[in-house]
Design an enzyme around this catalytic site. Structure first.
Site, PDB file in Angstrom:
ATOM      1  N   LEU A  66       0.794  -1.221   0.000  1.00 37.90           N
ATOM      2  CA  LEU A  66       0.000   0.000   0.000  1.00 37.90           C
ATOM      3  C   LEU A  66       0.829   1.276   0.000  1.00 37.90           C
ATOM      4  CD1 LEU A  66      -2.880  -1.022   2.429  1.00 37.90           C
ATOM      5  CD2 LEU A  66      -2.986  -0.805  -0.055  1.00 37.90           C
ATOM      6  N   ASN A  92      -9.226  -0.440   5.651  1.00 35.96           N
ATOM      7  CA  ASN A  92      -8.868  -0.867   7.002  1.00 35.96           C
ATOM      8  C   ASN A  92      -7.367  -0.880   7.265  1.00 35.96           C
ATOM      9  OD1 ASN A  92      -9.089  -2.574   9.611  1.00 35.96           O
ATOM     10  ND2 ASN A  92      -7.899  -3.876   8.243  1.00 35.96           N
ATOM     11  N   SER A 145      -9.240   5.907  14.056  1.00 39.91           N
ATOM     12  CA  SER A 145      -8.778   5.593  15.408  1.00 39.91           C
ATOM     13  C   SER A 145      -9.199   6.692  16.367  1.00 39.91           C
ATOM     14  CB  SER A 145      -7.249   5.468  15.415  1.00 39.91           C
ATOM     15  OG  SER A 145      -6.742   5.440  16.736  1.00 39.91           O
ATOM     16  N   TYR A 159       1.043   8.479  13.324  1.00 40.82           N
ATOM     17  CA  TYR A 159      -0.152   7.656  13.183  1.00 40.82           C
ATOM     18  C   TYR A 159      -1.404   8.485  13.462  1.00 40.82           C
ATOM     19  CZ  TYR A 159      -3.610   4.044  14.375  1.00 40.82           C
ATOM     20  OH  TYR A 159      -4.741   3.272  14.432  1.00 40.82           O
TER      21      TYR A 159
END
Length: 252
Positions: A66, A92, A145, A159
């Site tokens: 990816l 996902n 998240s 992240y």
């Protein structure tokens, strides 16, 4: 409740384990045909494919790196070839690198953005183009998240930033695509017992549970159940929302 998913076609990225695996099998239980991706077609990804097939659906594994835009687009083309019409896209897959802000190498920042944000943009763009061309509806669901809203206190600012970007992308895509029949939603998991965090949960008994009002760490199926619902016909009036699946950590 009849979710009216039987015979639909879905792509699930990062489906060899954890939340992605649970989503893929949850969709298969509802009769959804699948293309599922992983970095490699390994034993874990193959196992998910075989379990899905045993539930009576078509399932195909596709290896995809990816971080490589060309591979992402090749995967989407292959998925369309294998499945035909694309009804559901589940973004996902993600990576969770560690580093304090003063120490994060540029390559780690760029890798995180490539996998966690650019890849979902590319898959969603392809999905939207394909369905708009055919004048077909569709559903895009992004797994983000709680860190998108709370930030990171444990050395994962790259992240958190990528997931916050995904929330904004979800809203923006929903504004543009919903009038044309493509809904876009997200889910924001909190602490989920997956391979990535299981050792930390064991090493700190009670620590994570103490941060969660419901008093337990989520299982992948807790998140997958919400994703499957968002993919369903009864959820067709939802768009532009990111659902809190944190056991109460967010309460937003």
């Amino acid at each position: 409740m009849d979710l009216k998913l039987k015979g639909r076609n879905a792509i699930v990225t990062g489906a060899s384990r954890g939340i992605g695996r649970a989503i893929a099998l949850g969709l298969a239980e509802e009769g959804v045909n699948l293309v599922i991706t992983g970095r490699h077609v390994d034993d874990k990804l193959t196992e998910v494919v075989e379990k899905a097939k045993a539930l009576g659906v078509k399932a195909f594994p596709v290896a995809t790196n990816l971080e490589n835009a060309d591979e992402v687009l090749t995967m989407m083309k292959e998925a369309e070839t294998l499945l035909g019409d694309l009804d559901i896209l589940i973004n996902n897959a993600g990576i969770w690198l560690t580093g304090w802000i003063q120490d994060i190498p540029l390559e780690d920042w760029e890798l995180t953005m490539d996998v966690n944000l650019t890849a979902p943009f590319l898959t969603s763009q392809y999905f939207a183009k394909a369905n708009l061309k055919k004048k077909r509806p569709g559903k895009i669901i992004n797994v983000t998240s709680q860190a998108a809203f709370n930030g990171s206190t444990t050395g994962h600012s790259h992240y958190a930033a990528s997931k916050a970007g995904m929330v904004a992308l979800t809203i923006s895509m929903a504004r543009e695509l919903s009038p044309k029949g493509i809904t876009v939603n997200g889910v924001a998991p909190g602490v989920v017992e997956t391979d990535l965090i299981r050792e930390s949960i064991i090493a700190k008994p009670g620590y994570y549970e103490g941060r969660i009002p419901m008093g337990r760490v989520a299982q992948p199926e807790d998140v997958a159940n919400i994703v499957v619902f968002l993919a369903s016909e009864p959820a067709s009036y939802l768009t532009g929302t990111t659902i809190d699946v944190t056991g109460g950590m967010l309460m937003r």
